[in-house]
Structure formats: C-alpha cells, structure tokens
Design an enzyme around this catalytic site. Structure first.
Site, short mmCIF file in Angstrom:
data_model
loop_
_atom_site.label_atom_id
_atom_site.label_comp_id
_atom_site.label_asym_id
_atom_site.label_seq_id
_atom_site.Cartn_x
_atom_site.Cartn_y
_atom_site.Cartn_z
N ALA A 1 3.28 -0.88 4.74
CA ALA A 1 2.77 -0.85 6.13
C ALA A 1 2.34 -2.24 6.61
CB ALA A 1 1.62 0.13 6.23
N ASP B 1 1.23 -15.67 6.51
CA ASP B 1 0.68 -17.03 6.39
C ASP B 1 0.62 -17.47 4.93
OD1 ASP B 1 0.38 -17.24 9.10
OD2 ASP B 1 -1.81 -17.06 9.11
N HIS C 1 12.73 -3.01 1.54
CA HIS C 1 12.19 -1.70 1.93
C HIS C 1 13.07 -0.60 1.37
CE1 HIS C 1 9.35 -3.49 4.67
NE2 HIS C 1 10.33 -4.30 5.05
N LEU C 2 12.42 0.45 0.94
CA LEU C 2 13.16 1.62 0.44
C LEU C 2 13.92 2.29 1.58
CD1 LEU C 2 9.99 2.69 -1.43
CD2 LEU C 2 12.12 2.35 -2.66
N SER C 3 13.21 2.50 2.69
CA SER C 3 13.84 3.16 3.84
C SER C 3 14.42 2.10 4.77
CB SER C 3 12.80 4.00 4.58
OG SER C 3 11.79 3.15 5.13
N TYR D 1 11.43 8.39 1.01
CA TYR D 1 11.27 7.34 -0.01
C TYR D 1 11.89 7.69 -1.36
CZ TYR D 1 8.04 5.47 3.44
OH TYR D 1 7.51 4.97 4.60
N PRO E 1 0.79 -1.23 0.00
CA PRO E 1 0.00 0.00 0.00
C PRO E 1 0.83 1.28 0.00
CG PRO E 1 -0.10 -1.10 2.13
CD PRO E 1 0.55 -2.06 1.19
N ASN E 2 0.31 2.25 -0.71
CA ASN E 2 0.88 3.61 -0.81
C ASN E 2 2.14 3.70 -1.67
OD1 ASN E 2 -1.10 4.95 0.90
ND2 ASN E 2 -0.17 3.81 2.58
N HIS F 1 4.32 -4.61 9.12
CA HIS F 1 4.29 -4.52 10.58
C HIS F 1 3.01 -5.09 11.19
CE1 HIS F 1 7.46 -1.87 9.30
NE2 HIS F 1 6.60 -1.04 8.74
N ASN G 1 7.79 -5.80 -1.15
CA ASN G 1 7.81 -4.69 -0.21
C ASN G 1 6.38 -4.60 0.34
OD1 ASN G 1 7.82 -2.38 1.26
ND2 ASN G 1 8.82 -1.11 -0.30
N GLU H 1 12.28 -9.89 1.41
CA GLU H 1 11.53 -8.69 1.83
C GLU H 1 12.42 -7.46 1.58
OE1 GLU H 1 10.56 -8.81 6.00
OE2 GLU H 1 10.29 -6.65 6.10
N ARG I 1 13.90 4.06 12.06
CA ARG I 1 12.74 4.96 12.04
C ARG I 1 11.92 4.78 13.33
NH1 ARG I 1 9.66 4.54 6.54
NH2 ARG I 1 8.71 6.40 7.45
N ARG J 1 5.33 11.00 -2.51
CA ARG J 1 5.10 10.69 -1.10
C ARG J 1 6.38 10.83 -0.28
NH1 ARG J 1 4.84 4.53 1.14
NH2 ARG J 1 4.17 5.05 3.23
N ARG K 1 8.03 0.49 13.34
CA ARG K 1 8.47 -0.03 12.02
C ARG K 1 9.58 -1.08 12.15
NH1 ARG K 1 5.92 3.36 8.26
NH2 ARG K 1 5.66 5.44 9.09
#
Ligand code: DQA
Length: 156
Positions: free
Chosen positions: A77, A87, A100-102, A23, A10-11, A80, A74, A98, A107, A18, A111
């Site tokens: 949100a 599952d 992540h950009l950040s 990001y 999402p996002n 977390h 990725n 997995e 953070r 954003r 997170r």
C-alpha cells in the site's frame, strides 16, 4: 558476489490467506523460498524482509548503503502514498525494481499511481509470485551488465 535486498511491505505477511483471488494462494514463506532458489541458481546473495511499518522500511533502505548492490521491493500500500520510501531510495541511489503480485493498473484508480515507479529502474506487476522472480532476474542482469560495462571502460 552481488548482494540484493528484497523488501515486502505491509500486509504481505498475510499472503496465502489474504484476498486469495487477487494475491494468490502462496504464503510469503513460499515466495521467499522461490526467491532463494533463484538466488542460488544465479549465484547471488539475497536477503528478504517484511515490515508493516513505513519507518522500518525506510531505515532498512538507508542501511543498504555499502551492504547491498540493489533492491527489489513490493512496497504494497505504501506504493501509492510513501514519499518517505521514495526519498530513501533516491538518497541511497540504489538500483531498484518495484514489483507487485497483482496488476495495479487494472484495479481501483488509486492503485494506478505509484510514487516509487519514477525512481525505480522498472516495475513488474501482475504475475503473482513470479513478479518477484522476474524483478530479481531483471536486477541481476542489470548489475551484470553494469559490471561488464565498467570492465570494458577500464580496458579501452
Ligand atoms: C500490492 C498492490 C497494492 O496496491 C496493495 O496495497 C498491496 C499489494 C501487490 O503486490 O499487488 O498490498 O503491492
């Protein structure tokens, strides 16, 4: 040819507009173009999709059965919070990286916890769009190693 699914949570459709200081400036389309370039260079098939909906991501993961060899995700949100995504990954037994950009570990405290990391081969976090490329390269190397090991087992 290895088939790898790349999922953006999402996002991430808002990349480029954003929270640019966190990001980066690259749009999702630009990230996907870079992923496509690496895929062509490595001779693998990559399909990239984005969804803002947890259930849709779960369905796509379920549908990888027999269609894809590995997953780069990725979860954004949902990293977390989502027991459902975790599952689904376990259910289909898909080798997963997995990304992540950040750097989620430097953070906010909420997170730092990933529900996905314990069921992934590994996590790459903090290198902006390069995290995806490192994740993709890592999963390609993993698949090649596994294939070589399987051949070795047959011939010995
Ligand atoms: C993110 C980190 C998450 O905590 C956040 O919710 C995101 C993006 C990243 O790529 O840095 O949406 O997954």
């Amino acid at each position: 040819m290895f088939r790898i699914l790349v999922l953006h949570g999402p996002n991430l459709n808002l990349l480029g507009t954003r929270e640019k200081s966190i990001y980066g400036m690259q749009t999702l389309h630009e990230v996907d173009m870079a992923i496509g370039q690496l895929a062509r260079r490595e001779g693998v098939h990559v399909e990239a999709r984005q969804s803002n909906h947890e259930g849709e991501l779960v369905t796509w993961i379920q549908e990888t059965h027999g269609q894809f060899h590995a997953l780069v995700i990725n979860p954004a949100a949902y990293t977390h919070t989502s027991i459902a995504i975790r599952d689904a990954i376990v259910a289909v037994g898909l080798p997963t990286v997995e990304v992540h950009l950040s750097n989620i570990h430097r953070r906010e405290p909420f997170r730092k916890r990933s529900l996905i990391a314990p069921v992934a081969l590994g996590q790459i976090s903090g290198f902006a769009a390069t995290s995806y490329l490192l994740g993709l390269q890592a999963i390609i190397d993993y698949l090649r190693r596994k294939q070589a090991d399987a051949k070795h087992d047959i011939t010995t």
